[in-house]
Design a protein around this motif. Sequence first.
Motif, mmCIF file in Angstrom:
data_model
loop_
_atom_site.group_PDB
_atom_site.id
_atom_site.type_symbol
_atom_site.label_atom_id
_atom_site.label_comp_id
_atom_site.label_asym_id
_atom_site.label_seq_id
_atom_site.Cartn_x
_atom_site.Cartn_y
_atom_site.Cartn_z
ATOM 1 N N GLY A 194 29.199 38.948 42.603
ATOM 2 C CA GLY A 194 30.182 38.390 43.518
ATOM 3 C C GLY A 194 30.985 39.485 44.196
ATOM 4 O O GLY A 194 31.330 40.494 43.563
ATOM 5 N N ILE A 195 31.250 39.301 45.479
ATOM 6 C CA ILE A 195 32.102 40.244 46.221
ATOM 7 C C ILE A 195 33.235 39.431 46.817
ATOM 8 O O ILE A 195 33.018 38.563 47.670
ATOM 9 C CB ILE A 195 31.306 40.990 47.299
ATOM 10 C CG1 ILE A 195 30.237 41.852 46.637
ATOM 11 C CG2 ILE A 195 32.239 41.854 48.149
ATOM 12 C CD1 ILE A 195 29.394 42.666 47.575
ATOM 13 N N TYR A 196 34.445 39.701 46.355
ATOM 14 C CA TYR A 196 35.601 38.887 46.700
ATOM 15 C C TYR A 196 36.552 39.692 47.575
ATOM 16 O O TYR A 196 37.194 40.635 47.113
ATOM 17 C CB TYR A 196 36.290 38.401 45.422
ATOM 18 C CG TYR A 196 35.350 37.660 44.507
ATOM 19 C CD1 TYR A 196 34.997 36.344 44.779
ATOM 20 C CD2 TYR A 196 34.776 38.294 43.403
ATOM 21 C CE1 TYR A 196 34.105 35.658 43.956
ATOM 22 C CE2 TYR A 196 33.892 37.624 42.583
ATOM 23 C CZ TYR A 196 33.556 36.301 42.857
ATOM 24 O OH TYR A 196 32.671 35.636 42.050
ATOM 25 N N GLN A 197 36.598 39.302 48.844
ATOM 26 C CA GLN A 197 37.419 40.019 49.814
ATOM 27 C C GLN A 197 38.726 39.265 50.045
ATOM 28 O O GLN A 197 38.773 38.048 49.993
ATOM 29 C CB GLN A 197 36.649 40.166 51.121
ATOM 30 C CG GLN A 197 35.309 40.877 50.934
ATOM 31 C CD GLN A 197 34.508 40.938 52.216
ATOM 32 O OE1 GLN A 197 34.605 41.898 52.953
ATOM 33 N NE2 GLN A 197 33.710 39.925 52.482
ATOM 34 N N GLY A 198 39.783 40.019 50.300
ATOM 35 C CA GLY A 198 41.073 39.393 50.525
ATOM 36 C C GLY A 198 41.821 39.081 49.253
ATOM 37 O O GLY A 198 42.837 38.385 49.288
ATOM 38 N N ILE A 199 41.360 39.586 48.128
ATOM 39 C CA ILE A 199 42.031 39.381 46.844
ATOM 40 C C ILE A 199 42.427 40.746 46.294
ATOM 41 O O ILE A 199 41.569 41.603 46.079
ATOM 42 C CB ILE A 199 41.133 38.633 45.842
ATOM 43 C CG1 ILE A 199 40.777 37.237 46.379
ATOM 44 C CG2 ILE A 199 41.808 38.532 44.487
ATOM 45 C CD1 ILE A 199 39.844 36.455 45.487
ATOM 46 N N ARG A 200 43.706 40.949 46.073
ATOM 47 C CA ARG A 200 44.200 42.242 45.612
ATOM 48 C C ARG A 200 44.313 42.277 44.095
ATOM 49 O O ARG A 200 44.838 41.347 43.474
ATOM 50 C CB ARG A 200 45.572 42.552 46.213
ATOM 51 C CG ARG A 200 46.099 43.947 45.839
ATOM 52 C CD ARG A 200 47.415 44.247 46.520
ATOM 53 N NE ARG A 200 47.290 44.220 47.971
ATOM 54 C CZ ARG A 200 46.744 45.183 48.687
ATOM 55 N NH1 ARG A 200 46.256 46.266 48.095
ATOM 56 N NH2 ARG A 200 46.673 45.088 50.006
ATOM 57 N N VAL A 201 43.813 43.350 43.498
ATOM 58 C CA VAL A 201 44.035 43.608 42.074
ATOM 59 C C VAL A 201 45.367 44.328 41.921
ATOM 60 O O VAL A 201 45.590 45.374 42.533
ATOM 61 C CB VAL A 201 42.886 44.439 41.479
ATOM 62 C CG1 VAL A 201 43.228 44.889 40.053
ATOM 63 C CG2 VAL A 201 41.590 43.632 41.485
ATOM 64 N N GLU A 202 46.257 43.768 41.101
ATOM 65 C CA GLU A 202 47.604 44.312 40.955
ATOM 66 C C GLU A 202 47.824 45.029 39.632
ATOM 67 O O GLU A 202 48.812 45.745 39.463
ATOM 68 C CB GLU A 202 48.628 43.185 41.100
ATOM 69 C CG GLU A 202 48.611 42.540 42.489
ATOM 70 C CD GLU A 202 49.645 41.451 42.638
ATOM 71 O OE1 GLU A 202 49.807 40.666 41.677
ATOM 72 O OE2 GLU A 202 50.308 41.392 43.697
ATOM 73 N N GLY A 203 46.922 44.849 38.688
ATOM 74 C CA GLY A 203 47.090 45.526 37.408
ATOM 75 C C GLY A 203 45.965 45.183 36.458
ATOM 76 O O GLY A 203 45.153 44.281 36.713
ATOM 77 N N VAL A 204 45.908 45.909 35.340
ATOM 78 C CA VAL A 204 44.898 45.689 34.303
ATOM 79 C C VAL A 204 45.576 45.802 32.952
ATOM 80 O O VAL A 204 46.285 46.783 32.681
ATOM 81 C CB VAL A 204 43.748 46.718 34.392
ATOM 82 C CG1 VAL A 204 42.728 46.472 33.284
ATOM 83 C CG2 VAL A 204 43.080 46.669 35.764
ATOM 84 N N SER A 205 45.381 44.812 32.093
ATOM 85 C CA SER A 205 45.902 44.849 30.719
ATOM 86 C C SER A 205 44.777 45.257 29.791
ATOM 87 O O SER A 205 43.699 44.653 29.805
ATOM 88 C CB SER A 205 46.454 43.485 30.307
ATOM 89 O OG SER A 205 47.556 43.114 31.094
ATOM 90 N N THR A 206 45.016 46.282 28.996
ATOM 91 C CA THR A 206 43.976 46.792 28.096
ATOM 92 C C THR A 206 44.257 46.516 26.633
ATOM 93 O O THR A 206 43.405 46.753 25.791
ATOM 94 C CB THR A 206 43.819 48.310 28.290
ATOM 95 O OG1 THR A 206 45.092 48.939 28.093
ATOM 96 C CG2 THR A 206 43.302 48.631 29.675
ATOM 97 N N SER A 207 45.456 46.041 26.304
ATOM 98 C CA SER A 207 45.763 45.696 24.916
ATOM 99 C C SER A 207 45.172 44.334 24.608
ATOM 100 O O SER A 207 45.467 43.349 25.287
ATOM 101 C CB SER A 207 47.275 45.683 24.680
ATOM 102 O OG SER A 207 47.903 44.768 25.555
ATOM 103 N N GLY A 208 44.319 44.287 23.616
ATOM 104 C CA GLY A 208 43.617 43.051 23.318
ATOM 105 C C GLY A 208 42.479 42.844 24.295
ATOM 106 O O GLY A 208 41.703 43.755 24.585
#
Length: 515
Positions: A194-208
Amino acid sequence: MTSLWLETRKAPTAAELHTVDTSTKPDVVIVGAGLTGLVCGLECARAGLSVAVFDARGVAEVTTGLTTAKATCLQGAKTSEIAREHGSEAAREYVAVNQSALSWLREFCAGAGVEVQTRTAYTIAQHGSSLETLEREADAASAAGLQVDFSRGAPLDFVPFPIAGFVGLNDQAQFNPVDLANALASEIRELGGGIYQGIRVEGVSTSGTLTVHTTHGDIVTDRVVLATGTPILDRGGFFAKLEPQRSYLAAFAVPNGTLQPEGMYVSIDSPDVAPTRSLRSAPGHLLVGGNGHIVGRAANTRACARDLLTWTSHYFPEVAPTHQWSAQDYSSVDGLPVVGALTPASDKVLIASGYAKWGMTNAVAAGRILAERISDNAADSGGTMPGAELFDSQRSLAVRRMPNFAVTNAKVGVNAIKSWTQLARTLPQAPTEGEGVVHRHQLKPVATSTVDGETRTVSAICPHLKALLCWNSAERSWDCPLHGSRFSADGTLLEGPATHDLASAPSPEWKGSGN
């Protein structure tokens, strides 16, 4: 301002805009639909992994769609710089990695029907004082395994501008980078990605559970690749190890029958000797670039862009400008790309950056390195992808190149202090058309600009690490002089390590405005 490639793209990509099923769990989430992200996504999909690529703007809309798209292993003075800083073996490996990437590109383009023109790449000295540097590059490139030619004077090509000497390398490639990106995206979709345009990634949680936070919901995944030019997460401190660089480009229509250079050119002269120049042909056009600087630290960006028009009209009087734009890339403090884990503690989040304006081959190499690391193909192939160790993001960048690291971050500190001195002023009236000013309003730092007759005021503070912004008159944008985030006049995030738009700010009441 937009590029020739984006303006003339053959057809819009089959966009999956603003829709994503957050209940699915892809094996890999890739942030950034430029060349790095798309190559990594394709190789992961080919390995049988489920892939989701997110981009806040669209396929090839940022760096990839703004490049000159010269894919070559002769990269200015790069080989001699690497040999000097890291040794001849490192230079040889760097060249081998780029040769492998170029071969991959040719094979993919042949299979996907992307047109590639084979050209000779030239590194040139415009001034005689640069010939010593040029000869060092010829020696280093030859020692690294490239079959280069070195000569004083100009090559046997139509080059009406001064050339004191050149290094040439045959059988290199140029193409339309948007066509390439669209072809990569199409194959990813064909393989179920899937290629999703117009959607911004704002962060990533790595705990758990590894969770990607987007403007349209959270996505759970096993691996994340930040193919965003510079990492949008600060955990690895790469904002202090990478320097954002901006350069300017223009496309010129070439009348039928008019001579223009056939080869791909880049100059190595220092700016105090001769202006930096990069040239290549395109169907019906001549592309000219140069005048690069660290983002947010040029006194007059409009002059940088205008100079390309003046220079080209002087040496190529029959061509006419059709497009002007600029592009951003990053250099690492030790001059090599950074590819691998974001932090030493985990490889759940991977990054790639530091191509130093040579992304057409280095981005391909990075995407393949990351994909192999994710898919664990190294165990099956008996070894890691070439360049994986040389480009490793966890090498001791600051320790091995402490002087460069210190200088880079000292410049950041100086510009941080310098920018805050602007707050000593208030603004008595709105800026004139095309201008922007940082000033005080209600005891707060704000940024006011007038673009297309509309005066807007937004926060003057970059949401990344709270630096004051600078106005880019060439592109009518707010640029961060510390780490390269950029925003439109209305505060919309354009690129950089920041993940949010500029905060809104109250509009001042201008003298004589009647407000």
